[in-house]
Design an enzyme around this catalytic site. Sequence first.
Site, short mmCIF file in Angstrom:
data_model
loop_
_atom_site.label_atom_id
_atom_site.label_comp_id
_atom_site.label_asym_id
_atom_site.label_seq_id
_atom_site.Cartn_x
_atom_site.Cartn_y
_atom_site.Cartn_z
N CYS A 128 -14.48 35.75 37.71
CA CYS A 128 -14.07 34.42 38.21
C CYS A 128 -14.09 34.49 39.73
CB CYS A 128 -12.68 34.08 37.70
SG CYS A 128 -12.00 32.56 38.39
N CYS A 136 -15.10 25.99 40.36
CA CYS A 136 -15.49 27.24 39.69
C CYS A 136 -16.34 28.03 40.68
CB CYS A 136 -16.29 26.95 38.42
SG CYS A 136 -16.94 28.45 37.62
#
Length: 260
Positions: free
Chosen positions: A73, A199
């Site tokens: 991530c 994101c």
Amino acid sequence: MIHFYKYQGTGNDFVIIDNRDKSFNGANTELVRFLCDRRFGVGGDGLMLLEEHDKYDFTMRYFNSDGNEASMCGNGGRCIAAFAVHQGIIKNTEHFSFMAIDGLHEASYSNNIVSIKMIDVNSIDKQKEYTFLNTGSPHYVEFTDDIDNLNVKEKGIKVRHSDTFKPDGTNANFVSFIKNDTLKVRTFERGVEDETLACGTGVVASAIAAYEKNKSVSDYKIKVLGGELRVSFETDDNNSYKNIWLEGPATFVFEGKIKV
């Protein structure tokens, strides 16, 4: 009692736990899911554990809000880097490094702006309707002229569960050019199973896909629902991308203790 910290990077929010003493059991999927629950727990798109590493400054372990340990991530990496600085783990904020599931990441920190170096990208699947690549996590990228009115959750679910990307599925990004060097990106994240405000690995994938379209810009400003990020990289004639950097704010929100 679990002592936790809450951070966010352009609206991508995370529960962070200092697990250098190994007191938190990351295999407890139900507990991770509970802590990420916005109604009954702390709330977050994901949870991260900061753990010791024998060679680098720390290890990052990332879990999606569904409780499962997951792939890289990018915004999480930026937030845990800021957390490490705030906890005094990092002595040289201009350059430090940490290990994540996809390998080694370099980082720098200044005034709540964090830059992290992402993994190299050596393989890109360019189809007529989309581009698919892995920037630490798998990403589908589709360009659209009507990004503001797009039902990202509805379309993202279809892409995420399509036969093309079985069995693990993929994240889905929808991208529009604002200017030649500026993109707007909206992302559906697997594991969260919804659109998120940002994101990190998704905007990196989107920037590379944009370069594949115009071959002119290698430093992008990227507007997401939660703010703005920057992605820069180097490339060569073999469509290999290296020296990829993701930059943006990483902000401490609050800390607390929760009884479980």
